[in-house]
Design a protein around this motif. Structure first.
Motif, PDB file in Angstrom:
ATOM      1  N   LEU A   1     -20.625  52.925 -23.677  1.00 54.04           N
ATOM      2  CA  LEU A   1     -19.510  52.518 -22.816  1.00 54.04           C
ATOM      3  C   LEU A   1     -18.944  51.166 -23.226  1.00 54.04           C
ATOM      4  N   GLY A   2     -19.605  50.518 -24.178  1.00 50.50           N
ATOM      5  CA  GLY A   2     -19.091  49.254 -24.694  1.00 50.50           C
ATOM      6  C   GLY A   2     -19.607  48.021 -23.980  1.00 50.50           C
ATOM      7  N   THR A   3     -20.677  48.167 -23.232  1.00 52.04           N
ATOM      8  CA  THR A   3     -21.196  47.039 -22.453  1.00 52.04           C
ATOM      9  C   THR A   3     -21.686  45.921 -23.369  1.00 52.04           C
ATOM     10  N   LEU A   4     -22.592  46.263 -24.275  1.00 52.39           N
ATOM     11  CA  LEU A   4     -23.085  45.281 -25.244  1.00 52.39           C
ATOM     12  C   LEU A   4     -21.955  44.864 -26.185  1.00 52.39           C
ATOM     13  N   THR A   5     -21.129  45.836 -26.548  1.00 50.18           N
ATOM     14  CA  THR A   5     -20.004  45.584 -27.462  1.00 50.18           C
ATOM     15  C   THR A   5     -19.144  44.417 -26.975  1.00 50.18           C
ATOM     16  N   GLN A   6     -18.877  44.422 -25.680  1.00 51.72           N
ATOM     17  CA  GLN A   6     -17.992  43.390 -25.140  1.00 51.72           C
ATOM     18  C   GLN A   6     -18.597  41.995 -25.291  1.00 51.72           C
ATOM     19  N   PHE A   7     -19.878  41.874 -24.976  1.00 48.95           N
ATOM     20  CA  PHE A   7     -20.546  40.573 -25.143  1.00 48.95           C
ATOM     21  C   PHE A   7     -20.510  40.142 -26.606  1.00 48.95           C
ATOM     22  N   LEU A   8     -20.780  41.090 -27.487  1.00 46.51           N
ATOM     23  CA  LEU A   8     -20.778  40.771 -28.917  1.00 46.51           C
ATOM     24  C   LEU A   8     -19.387  40.326 -29.353  1.00 46.51           C
ATOM     25  N   ALA A   9     -18.375  41.038 -28.854  1.00 49.28           N
ATOM     26  CA  ALA A   9     -16.999  40.754 -29.279  1.00 49.28           C
ATOM     27  C   ALA A   9     -16.570  39.355 -28.850  1.00 49.28           C
ATOM     28  N   GLU A  10     -17.082  38.925 -27.710  1.00 53.04           N
ATOM     29  CA  GLU A  10     -16.640  37.633 -27.187  1.00 53.04           C
ATOM     30  C   GLU A  10     -17.154  36.458 -28.011  1.00 53.04           C
ATOM     31  N   ILE A  11     -18.232  36.655 -28.758  1.00 53.50           N
ATOM     32  CA  ILE A  11     -18.782  35.502 -29.482  1.00 53.50           C
ATOM     33  C   ILE A  11     -18.859  35.672 -30.996  1.00 53.50           C
ATOM     34  N   SER A  12     -18.595  36.868 -31.491  1.00 55.43           N
ATOM     35  CA  SER A  12     -18.704  37.046 -32.945  1.00 55.43           C
ATOM     36  C   SER A  12     -17.311  37.078 -33.566  1.00 55.43           C
ATOM     37  N   LYS A  13     -17.294  37.100 -34.883  1.00 52.33           N
ATOM     38  CA  LYS A  13     -16.011  37.202 -35.570  1.00 52.33           C
ATOM     39  C   LYS A  13     -15.441  38.602 -35.386  1.00 52.33           C
ATOM     40  N   LYS A  14     -16.334  39.580 -35.496  1.00 47.79           N
ATOM     41  CA  LYS A  14     -15.874  40.966 -35.411  1.00 47.79           C
ATOM     42  C   LYS A  14     -17.036  41.895 -35.064  1.00 47.79           C
ATOM     43  N   VAL A  15     -16.733  42.937 -34.310  1.00 48.08           N
ATOM     44  CA  VAL A  15     -17.732  43.970 -34.032  1.00 48.08           C
ATOM     45  C   VAL A  15     -17.221  45.305 -34.568  1.00 48.08           C
ATOM     46  N   ILE A  16     -18.084  45.988 -35.284  1.00 43.72           N
ATOM     47  CA  ILE A  16     -17.761  47.339 -35.733  1.00 43.72           C
ATOM     48  C   ILE A  16     -18.617  48.279 -34.900  1.00 43.72           C
ATOM     49  N   ALA A  17     -17.974  48.988 -33.968  1.00 40.69           N
ATOM     50  CA  ALA A  17     -18.704  49.807 -32.997  1.00 40.69           C
ATOM     51  C   ALA A  17     -18.643  51.273 -33.417  1.00 40.69           C
ATOM     52  N   ILE A  18     -19.818  51.857 -33.620  1.00 39.85           N
ATOM     53  CA  ILE A  18     -19.883  53.240 -34.079  1.00 39.85           C
ATOM     54  C   ILE A  18     -20.368  54.124 -32.929  1.00 39.85           C
ATOM     55  N   GLU A  19     -19.697  55.240 -32.710  1.00 33.88           N
ATOM     56  CA  GLU A  19     -20.068  56.117 -31.594  1.00 33.88           C
ATOM     57  C   GLU A  19     -19.734  57.569 -31.958  1.00 33.88           C
ATOM     58  N   ILE A  20     -20.650  58.464 -31.610  1.00 28.05           N
ATOM     59  CA  ILE A  20     -20.486  59.873 -31.991  1.00 28.05           C
ATOM     60  C   ILE A  20     -19.705  60.669 -30.952  1.00 28.05           C
ATOM     61  N   ASP A  21     -19.731  60.233 -29.688  1.00 27.71           N
ATOM     62  CA  ASP A  21     -19.225  61.054 -28.586  1.00 27.71           C
ATOM     63  C   ASP A  21     -17.740  60.763 -28.333  1.00 27.71           C
ATOM     64  N   LYS A  22     -16.930  61.799 -28.506  1.00 28.88           N
ATOM     65  CA  LYS A  22     -15.476  61.644 -28.374  1.00 28.88           C
ATOM     66  C   LYS A  22     -15.084  61.093 -26.999  1.00 28.88           C
ATOM     67  N   ARG A  23     -15.811  61.529 -25.985  1.00 25.33           N
ATOM     68  CA  ARG A  23     -15.487  61.071 -24.627  1.00 25.33           C
ATOM     69  C   ARG A  23     -15.669  59.553 -24.525  1.00 25.33           C
ATOM     70  N   LEU A  24     -16.713  59.055 -25.160  1.00 30.35           N
ATOM     71  CA  LEU A  24     -16.984  57.614 -25.111  1.00 30.35           C
ATOM     72  C   LEU A  24     -16.017  56.841 -25.997  1.00 30.35           C
ATOM     73  N   ILE A  25     -15.579  57.482 -27.081  1.00 31.21           N
ATOM     74  CA  ILE A  25     -14.589  56.846 -27.958  1.00 31.21           C
ATOM     75  C   ILE A  25     -13.329  56.541 -27.157  1.00 31.21           C
TER      76      ILE A  25
END
Ligand code: SAH
Length: 287
Positions: A60-84
């Motif tokens: 759902l991007g929970t960790l992704t959001q925290f990572l995005a706020e402090i890193s240069k870039k996040v590359i988020a990989i996900e298999i489930d189309k619904r979650l994409i």
């Protein structure tokens, strides 16, 4: 940020409802809802605005959001189309989040990242770990949440119950440490198993391996029965090659550790055996 995230459970349920998603157990969908754990992962990974982070199974991007706020870039990989769909909506205004739809096991990883931070799908722990180990030459570190039992196999020592092919490969590629146990209710829905945050830091090879692929083959063949003697397991392996009994006998005589049980062999012994086989007998053993 903290207050907002005390409500991670509510947020998670709301998102799932809004997009009419029921978590899929086979895809290992247990979403992180524990702010304290996320904070620790971020701290362990020592993320700065120079870091390009890969997240495997962004959910759902929970960790992704925290990572995005402090890193240069996040590359988020996900298999489930619904979650994409959710990830694309959620991060549409973020310039530093790249979302990749696909099966991590089939994907060629991008070249330009230096850290991996993920709560991984436990259903693919083993193949995923081997894939991550292949990246060890190119990254600074990986902070990963695993099923605790699996994490124990990764750090296991020779002679212990959990010692496995995985332990040998991990030892060869990385310094590995369990940093923290993670309670089941840190996820929604809670998994049936306990979890742990694990750190992998690339290391210089602790011993010489002439051919890594062949080292992996030999380690795998020996671990088919780890309670047997090395001699027996090598015999089984060599019998699948086009060799006579006599030839097999000669090769085995030339190898160390024959009378030890596989489960007691230290990692470097697998290397020694495969190095000898590779340098002296590779003409007879085609892999
Ligand atoms: N990281 C998120 C989700 C963890 S659940 C969080 O912490 O909340 C694991 C996620 O991995 C799920 O979203 C699942 O759909 C995804 N996943 C499962 N198998 C995958 C695969 N082979 N490749 C990529 N993602 C996968």
């Amino acid at each position: 940020m903290k207050n907002q995230m005390n409500n991670l459970l509510l947020e998670t349920k709301k998102l799932l409802k809004k997009y009419k998603i029921r978590p899929n157990r086979r895809k290992g969908q247990n979403f992180i809802i524990d702010y304290k754990i996320i904070e620790k992962q971020i701290r362990f990974a020592n993320i700065s605005n120079q870091d390009i982070v890969v997240e495997i199974g962004a959910g759902l991007g929970t960790l992704t959001q925290f990572l995005a706020e402090i890193s240069k870039k996040v590359i988020a990989i996900e298999i489930d189309k619904r979650l994409i769909q959710i990830l694309e909506d959620r991060f549409s205004t973020f310039k530093n989040v790249e979302i990749i739809h696909g099966d991590i096991l089939d994907l060629e990883l991008p070249l330009d990242f230096n850290k991996i931070v993920s709560n991984i799908p436990y259903s693919i722990s083993s193949p995923l770990t081997f894939k991550i180990l292949d990246e060890m030459n190119f990254i600074d570190l990986a902070i990963l949440t695993y099923q605790l039992d699996f994490a124990k196999r990764m750090i296991a020592h020779p002679g212990s119950k959990e010692y496995s092919r995985l332990s040998v490969n991990v030892y060869y590629k990385a310094h590995v440490k369990i940093l923290e146990k993670v309670p089941n209710d840190s996820f929604y829905p809670p998994p049936k198993v306990q979890s742990a945050i694990l750190e992998l830091i690339p290391r210089k090879p602790p011993f010489k391996v002439i051919d890594e692929k062949f080292f992996n083959v030999i380690t795998q063949k020996l671990f088919i029965r780890k309670n047997r003697k090395v001699k027996k397991m090598l015999q089984n392996y060599l019998e699948t090659k086009n060799l006579s009994k006599h030839e097999i006998g000669l090769i085995i005589k030339d190898l160390p550790y024959q009378d030890m049980r596989v489960r007691n062999l230290p990692p470097e012994a697998f290397a020694e055996i495969s190095n000898i086989l590779w340098s002296k007998y590779s003409d007879y053993i085609h892999e």
